[in-house]
Design a protein around this motif. Sequence first.
Motif, PDB file in Angstrom:
ATOM      1  N   THR A 249       0.834  -1.209   0.000  1.00 17.95           N
ATOM      2  CA  THR A 249       0.000   0.000   0.000  1.00 17.95           C
ATOM      3  C   THR A 249       0.869   1.260   0.000  1.00 17.95           C
ATOM      4  O   THR A 249       0.614   2.218  -0.746  1.00 17.95           O
ATOM      5  CB  THR A 249      -0.913   0.007   1.229  1.00 17.95           C
ATOM      6  N   TYR A 252       2.294   1.893  -3.458  1.00 18.53           N
ATOM      7  CA  TYR A 252       1.371   2.593  -4.364  1.00 18.53           C
ATOM      8  C   TYR A 252       1.197   4.058  -3.964  1.00 18.53           C
ATOM      9  O   TYR A 252       1.075   4.934  -4.823  1.00 18.53           O
ATOM     10  CB  TYR A 252       0.014   1.876  -4.384  1.00 18.53           C
ATOM     11  N   ASP A 253       1.188   4.338  -2.667  1.00 27.85           N
ATOM     12  CA  ASP A 253       1.078   5.737  -2.227  1.00 27.85           C
ATOM     13  C   ASP A 253       2.270   6.547  -2.687  1.00 27.85           C
ATOM     14  O   ASP A 253       2.146   7.717  -3.097  1.00 27.85           O
ATOM     15  CB  ASP A 253       0.980   5.791  -0.695  1.00 27.85           C
TER      16      ASP A 253
END
Length: 303
Positions: A249, A252-253
């Motif tokens: 996550t 992707y951030d």
Amino acid sequence: MTFLYVILFIVAVLIFLGIFTVKQQTAIIVERFGKYHSTRSSGLQIKIPVVDKIAGKVSLKIQQLDVLVETKTKDDVFIKIKVSVQYQVIKDQVYDAFYKLDNPYTQITSYVFDVVRAEVPKLRLDDVFEKKDDIAIAVRNEVQEAMNTYGYDIIKTLVTDIDPDEQVKHAMNRINASEREKIAAQYEGDAQRILIVEKARAEAESKRLQGQGIADQRREIAKGLLESVDVLNGVGISSQEASALIVVTQHYDTLQAIGEKSGSKLVLLPNSPTAASEMLNTMVTSFTAAQELNNDNNNKKGS
């Protein structure tokens, strides 16, 4: 009748010649046949015509005599000193002031010269300026003792001017200017040193606060990750899988943040469509292998 008029005229002339006035703060010396007879004070006075004669007048006012003396100091500097002597005729000694001394100005000047040229050569130039009152007192004491004999009272003496040679004055001005420049440089150096110290203190405080901020930021990130793992554990996802999922996550951030910045030249490697999936599989496999290895070690210790 004519003779009477003549007599009256002669009497009037004699009265006119025998009456005189004396001004305030003035004394008149009257001589009779060339010999001192009396001293007359202010007001209306009478003398015998032809017999008495006004020999002179003496002022009882305070007078001032300025004496300019050129002399040399102990450090061989020629200077001119102006001494002002305030003197007055003693009212009860008008006779002495008039008859004993012909020229009081010359007499006072001689004593002033004598004292100044005896005192100043004992002093350096700087000391002359500092001790000018002592010089004035020495002059007064000497002149007072001498002039009292002649009926004069020395009221006060003042050293009103000290004028060194022109070259000496220029040298003194240069010395004073150099001293002031030295003091100014010292003050400027102290100011610069204070600025540097304060700047260093400010930078140190800034670094301390910056480090504290980074530590607080990392602490909060760790708290957030811990909370995320707890939430995922609550829905049946293991800690290893939750950690891998959080890493993906964040991956992707990070990509999203880089993409939002226009003109960014930052390149993230590896960077492919399957990078996140591969990263997730690799991390899950690694966590699983680590868990199995840990279980084997525990079984061996138990047996």
